[in-house]
Design a protein around this motif. Structure first.
Motif, mmCIF file in Angstrom:
data_model
loop_
_atom_site.group_PDB
_atom_site.id
_atom_site.type_symbol
_atom_site.label_atom_id
_atom_site.label_comp_id
_atom_site.label_asym_id
_atom_site.label_seq_id
_atom_site.Cartn_x
_atom_site.Cartn_y
_atom_site.Cartn_z
ATOM 1 N N ASP A 155 0.843 -1.142 -0.295
ATOM 2 C CA ASP A 155 -0.307 -0.157 -0.024
ATOM 3 C C ASP A 155 1.052 1.603 -0.313
ATOM 4 O O ASP A 155 0.937 2.704 -0.651
ATOM 5 N N ILE A 156 1.814 1.494 1.268
ATOM 6 C CA ILE A 156 2.751 2.044 0.801
ATOM 7 C C ILE A 156 3.520 2.563 -0.346
ATOM 8 O O ILE A 156 4.235 3.666 -1.197
ATOM 9 N N VAL A 157 3.914 1.368 -0.879
ATOM 10 C CA VAL A 157 4.548 1.616 -2.148
ATOM 11 C C VAL A 157 3.741 2.000 -3.442
ATOM 12 O O VAL A 157 4.041 2.438 -3.736
ATOM 13 N N LEU A 158 2.485 1.748 -3.553
ATOM 14 C CA LEU A 158 1.827 1.981 -4.570
ATOM 15 C C LEU A 158 1.607 4.100 -4.318
ATOM 16 O O LEU A 158 1.026 4.646 -5.386
ATOM 17 N N GLY A 159 1.638 4.262 -3.033
ATOM 18 C CA GLY A 159 1.414 5.413 -2.774
ATOM 19 C C GLY A 159 3.095 6.411 -2.974
ATOM 20 O O GLY A 159 2.389 7.291 -2.664
ATOM 21 N N SER A 160 3.667 5.502 -3.553
ATOM 22 C CA SER A 160 5.128 6.391 -3.900
ATOM 23 C C SER A 160 5.500 7.593 -4.445
ATOM 24 O O SER A 160 4.756 7.004 -5.865
ATOM 25 N N ARG A 161 5.455 8.756 -4.222
ATOM 26 C CA ARG A 161 5.207 9.622 -5.778
ATOM 27 C C ARG A 161 7.003 9.549 -6.319
ATOM 28 O O ARG A 161 7.047 10.117 -7.232
ATOM 29 N N ALA A 162 8.121 9.117 -5.503
ATOM 30 C CA ALA A 162 9.371 8.737 -5.936
ATOM 31 C C ALA A 162 9.611 7.948 -7.090
ATOM 32 O O ALA A 162 10.318 8.163 -7.676
ATOM 33 N N MET A 163 8.488 6.922 -6.827
ATOM 34 C CA MET A 163 9.322 5.426 -8.113
ATOM 35 C C MET A 163 8.585 6.814 -9.660
ATOM 36 O O MET A 163 9.380 5.619 -10.339
ATOM 37 N N GLY A 164 8.081 7.376 -10.159
ATOM 38 C CA GLY A 164 7.590 8.208 -10.656
ATOM 39 C C GLY A 164 8.389 9.596 -11.864
ATOM 40 O O GLY A 164 8.268 9.617 -12.197
ATOM 41 N N ARG A 165 9.746 9.795 -10.167
ATOM 42 C CA ARG A 165 10.270 10.922 -10.629
ATOM 43 C C ARG A 165 11.597 10.701 -10.065
ATOM 44 O O ARG A 165 12.580 11.572 -11.278
ATOM 45 N N ILE A 166 11.984 9.600 -9.571
ATOM 46 C CA ILE A 166 13.751 9.500 -9.429
ATOM 47 C C ILE A 166 14.058 8.861 -10.146
ATOM 48 O O ILE A 166 14.002 8.268 -10.959
ATOM 49 N N PRO A 167 15.359 8.704 -10.849
ATOM 50 C CA PRO A 167 15.736 8.075 -11.945
ATOM 51 C C PRO A 167 16.440 6.349 -11.428
ATOM 52 O O PRO A 167 17.419 6.537 -11.561
ATOM 53 N N ALA A 168 15.325 5.903 -11.553
ATOM 54 C CA ALA A 168 15.845 4.600 -11.523
ATOM 55 C C ALA A 168 14.776 3.568 -12.349
ATOM 56 O O ALA A 168 13.695 3.960 -12.419
ATOM 57 N N GLN A 169 14.343 1.926 -11.686
ATOM 58 C CA GLN A 169 14.161 1.185 -12.366
ATOM 59 C C GLN A 169 13.420 0.683 -11.172
ATOM 60 O O GLN A 169 14.114 0.935 -10.008
ATOM 61 N N PHE A 170 12.355 -0.546 -11.221
ATOM 62 C CA PHE A 170 11.420 -1.104 -10.394
ATOM 63 C C PHE A 170 11.020 -2.429 -11.007
ATOM 64 O O PHE A 170 10.710 -2.331 -12.191
ATOM 65 N N LEU A 171 11.534 -3.484 -10.248
ATOM 66 C CA LEU A 171 10.603 -4.599 -10.362
ATOM 67 C C LEU A 171 10.082 -4.836 -9.218
ATOM 68 O O LEU A 171 10.662 -5.037 -8.139
ATOM 69 N N PHE A 172 9.144 -5.643 -9.805
ATOM 70 C CA PHE A 172 8.147 -5.773 -8.441
ATOM 71 C C PHE A 172 8.028 -8.035 -8.866
ATOM 72 O O PHE A 172 7.001 -7.981 -10.338
ATOM 73 N N VAL A 173 8.341 -9.144 -7.945
ATOM 74 C CA VAL A 173 8.119 -10.650 -8.386
ATOM 75 C C VAL A 173 7.277 -10.914 -7.287
ATOM 76 O O VAL A 173 7.425 -10.732 -6.163
ATOM 77 N N GLY A 174 6.244 -11.758 -7.431
ATOM 78 C CA GLY A 174 5.901 -11.604 -6.209
ATOM 79 C C GLY A 174 3.982 -12.342 -6.655
ATOM 80 O O GLY A 174 3.268 -12.211 -7.645
ATOM 81 N N GLU A 175 2.827 -13.072 -5.881
ATOM 82 C CA GLU A 175 1.698 -13.322 -6.169
ATOM 83 C C GLU A 175 0.839 -13.211 -4.722
ATOM 84 O O GLU A 175 1.646 -13.200 -3.751
ATOM 85 N N GLY A 176 -0.459 -12.657 -5.154
ATOM 86 C CA GLY A 176 -0.770 -12.603 -3.901
ATOM 87 C C GLY A 176 -2.870 -11.886 -4.506
ATOM 88 O O GLY A 176 -3.581 -12.213 -5.703
ATOM 89 N N ASP A 177 -2.503 -11.014 -3.134
ATOM 90 C CA ASP A 177 -3.920 -9.623 -3.547
ATOM 91 C C ASP A 177 -4.393 -9.091 -5.221
ATOM 92 O O ASP A 177 -3.398 -8.684 -5.484
ATOM 93 N N PRO A 178 -4.986 -9.578 -5.895
ATOM 94 C CA PRO A 178 -5.472 -9.074 -7.096
ATOM 95 C C PRO A 178 -5.196 -7.756 -7.542
ATOM 96 O O PRO A 178 -5.246 -6.916 -7.958
ATOM 97 N N ARG A 179 -6.257 -6.737 -6.430
ATOM 98 C CA ARG A 179 -5.918 -5.482 -5.938
ATOM 99 C C ARG A 179 -4.844 -4.880 -5.896
ATOM 100 O O ARG A 179 -4.426 -3.805 -6.978
ATOM 101 N N TYR A 180 -3.405 -5.212 -5.537
ATOM 102 C CA TYR A 180 -2.432 -4.664 -5.665
ATOM 103 C C TYR A 180 -1.387 -5.285 -7.151
ATOM 104 O O TYR A 180 -1.057 -4.163 -7.646
#
Length: 494
Positions: free
Chosen positions: A331-356
């Motif tokens: 939930d706080i990952v999805l609330g992050s503003r830095a993820m769309g702004r800082i010069p970086a790349q992101f990878l998410f691996v896993g299974e779980g809640d369809p909402r997330y």
């Protein structure tokens, strides 16, 4: 025919035998860290010469995948409340000196599609399933395996009823008098809550429905019962042991944990450093070491290309491999503003809640050159992700121990973690990773910005990598701590 005892009465072992009870044990059944933790403890205990056995249910998934498991010839009936239940004992043939692994068969209870439930719902008869397992082990299996004083080490609520049976209805038996009991709480968020009528179904006295034993807010709490009847209780990190004694961290049992005093011990989990070794990992793009990091750059380039991200060594690649649930901080990952702004790349691996998962997929669709997702977890993917990323995200709401931050440090992938549980015990801020305190998107963003800034200083970043890679997360250190827990349990049991 019946299984040979772990120790003959005349052997007088220097270390009392231990029997682990668990619902999961790698590689037979696994939903999370429990299976790996029990295997790590048991494997290294056996390596020290301590006679060691593991007993778990014979789930359908185990039967389907492993065809070398054999019947021991033990088949017996036990009385569980109003029902007479019949089970059988199977064993995996292993060389002498290794962990002996046993499986309890009951087709009605364990010949099912899931371990605990299906389609997101627990089986409604889980109390009867694990009640039978615990009764059968206590009444049938332990007398044969442990004719000398021994340690019964139960793991989480699914096996806690064995401790209750041995100290109540079976308390006058020779097996109970020989047993010292230890309960490890891997995740106190799961406690086994049921209506008070289950005591009759489990063959337990209604007098146990008492605040001192198993009553909890007008329900039966199986984990609480296990705690009440244990000689020693452990959890999976020193910090989490302290957290369990607080209203915020005790999951409603903080007073129970506090009452244990020094009988509650935090022993940090370990990892198999032979499996998690970047110098000889067959699943990654190139080997590397703290002395030669060239292969790490190759692993990153391979991963970026596989994810269809720009192959760019100048910006950090953050990865997160976890169950996609709130506890892990999505939930706080999805609330992050830095993820769309800082010069970086992101990878998410896993299974779980369809909402997330759906929300992460939308973020990846908006930022195709910066964010990638893979919602099918495999061990190969985990190895390649940890080897190829520069930093690991673990912004957990709570984390009793955590294993991924240990694995990532072995690969020079610096963890960015929230200061809870085992994460606080294994990551030092700006030394071998990055920590933040508040469970907020802003606090996560501050840590992401700091990590990105430090990455720009190559010499400093590589120094932190080498510090992380030098940490010893092996099991032998932890097993020595369990030896002391067992000594105290045996002394307390008399």
């Amino acid at each position: 025919m019946s299984p040979a005892p772990l120790v003959q009465p005349s052997d007088s072992p220097s270390a009392a035998p231990v029997v682990h009870l668990c619902a999961e044990y790698w590689p037979f059944a696994r939903t999370g860290g429990l299976a790996e933790a029990v295997r790590g403890i048991a494997t290294y205990q056996a390596a020290t010469g301590r006679p060691t056995a593991v007993v778990m249910p014979f789930f359908r998934s185990v039967r389907d995948q492993f065809d070398d498991i054999r019947p021991t010839g033990v088949r017996a009936s036990v009385q569980v409340g109003p029902r007479t239940e019949t089970g059988a004992l199977y064993e995996l043939p292993v060389p002498e000196g290794r962990v002996r692994v046993f499986f309890v068969e009951h087709d009605d209870y364990f010949e099912r599609g899931g371990l605990y439930g299906e389609n997101g719902w627990d089986y409604p008869d889980n109390h009867r399933r694990f009640g039978f397992f615990c009764r059968f082990v206590s009444e049938v299996v332990l007398p044969q395996l442990a004719p000398t004083p021994f340690v019964l080490h139960a793991h989480d609520w699914h096996t806690a009823l064995a401790l209750v049976y041995l100290r109540t209805t079976l308390g006058d038996t020779p097996t109970a008098r020989r047993a010292a009991t230890v309960l490890t709480v891997h995740n106190a968020g799961y406690q086994g809550h049921f209506g008070h009528d289950v005591l009759r179904e489990l063959g337990l006295s209604p007098s146990l429905f008492d605040w001192r034993w198993m009553e909890w807010y007008d329900k039966v709490n199986v984990l609480k019962g296990g705690i009440a009847f244990s000689d020693m209780v452990t959890t999976v990190s020193p910090s989490h042991a302290r957290e369990l004694c607080t209203p915020d961290g005790g999951f409603g049992l903080h007073a129970v944990f506090s009452h244990l005093g020094d009988r509650l011990v935090g022993v940090l989990n370990g990892i198999d450093q032979g499996v998690w070794d970047p110098t000889r990992d067959p699943q990654i793009a190139a080997p590397f070491s703290a002395d030669d990091l060239a292969g790490k750059a190759q692993c990153k380039a391979w991963l970026q290309e596989a994810l269809h991200l720009p192959v760019d060594p100048s910006i950090p690649l953050f990865g997160m491999v976890a169950r996609v649930v709130q506890q892990k901080g999505f939930d706080i990952v999805l609330g992050s503003r830095a993820m769309g702004r800082i010069p970086a790349q992101f990878l998410f691996v896993g299974e779980g809640d369809p909402r997330y998962q759906d929300a992460l997929a939308r973020v990846a669709a908006r930022h195709r050159s910066r964010v990638a997702t893979r919602f099918e977890f495999t061990e190969r993917r985990e190895h390649r992700m940890i080897a190829g990323c520069d930093a690991l995200l673990m912004p957990s709401q709570y984390e009793p121990c955590g294993l991924t931050q240990m694995r990532s440090q072995r690969y020079g992938t610096l963890p960015v973690v929230r200061s809870v549980g085992g994460l606080a015990d294994t990551v030092d801020d700006e030394v071998n990773g990055f920590r933040f305190d508040a469970y907020t998107a802003d606090a996560l963003d501050e840590a992401l910005v700091r990590a990105t800034e430090r990455y720009a200083d190559k010499a400093r970043w590589e120094g932190m990598m080498r510090t992380a890679m030098a940490h010893d997360f092996s099991w032998p250190v932890r097993v020595r701590q369990y030896d002391e827990v067992y000594r105290r349990a045996l002394a307390r049991a008399g």
